[in-house]
Design a protein around this motif. Sequence first.
Motif, PDB file in Angstrom:
ATOM      1  N   ASN A 121       0.829  -1.208   0.000  1.00  0.00           N
ATOM      2  CA  ASN A 121       0.000   0.000   0.000  1.00  0.00           C
ATOM      3  C   ASN A 121       0.864   1.258   0.000  1.00  0.00           C
ATOM      4  N   GLY A 125       0.888   4.025  -2.924  1.00  0.00           N
ATOM      5  CA  GLY A 125       0.709   5.456  -2.666  1.00  0.00           C
ATOM      6  C   GLY A 125       1.777   6.292  -3.347  1.00  0.00           C
ATOM      7  N   ARG A 129       1.225   9.013  -6.352  1.00  0.00           N
ATOM      8  CA  ARG A 129       1.725  10.391  -6.262  1.00  0.00           C
ATOM      9  C   ARG A 129       2.618  10.709  -7.465  1.00  0.00           C
TER      10      ARG A 129
END
Length: 168
Positions: A121, A125, A129
């Motif tokens: 995870n 992320g 981004r």
Amino acid sequence: ALKSLNGIHDKLEDVIAEQAEAQAAEGDDTANSVERLVMIVALAALVAALGLAFLVVRSVTRPVAALGGRLRSLNEEDLSGLTAALESVAEGDLTHDVTPVTEPVEVKSRDELGTLSETFNAMLGRTQRSIGAYNEMREQLGSLIGEVSATAGTVSSASQQMASTSDE
């Protein structure tokens, strides 16, 4: 008297033999019952062990399969899209938009699989981004190129006016 004693002895022997046979038959019945009971208990234990093994295997394979699916999605969708888009920018093409599609893994435990899911995870992320930063950079570069183009048009127009003024 001896014959009488022999008769009693024979009867006593017969009674003892009958009792021995009855006890042997009762022992055989008990042994058969115990054998059946042991078989039933062993079969029940085997069924319980198989059920428990199934649950344990299932509790491990489901999270691993979910994580594997998300890893494939991250690689085949998000990272491949970002790579293709960056290669397009390197070739001067700013039209390639990237949309992240991979969803985070639900973390249900604190064991090794839970830790692995949390790490995935976190990587997801960062990738999302990066995709967002790429899309923002692409838009800003597009705007900047538009401004440079407009400025170049203005400079060209001004140069032509100056040239025509100097000809007069």
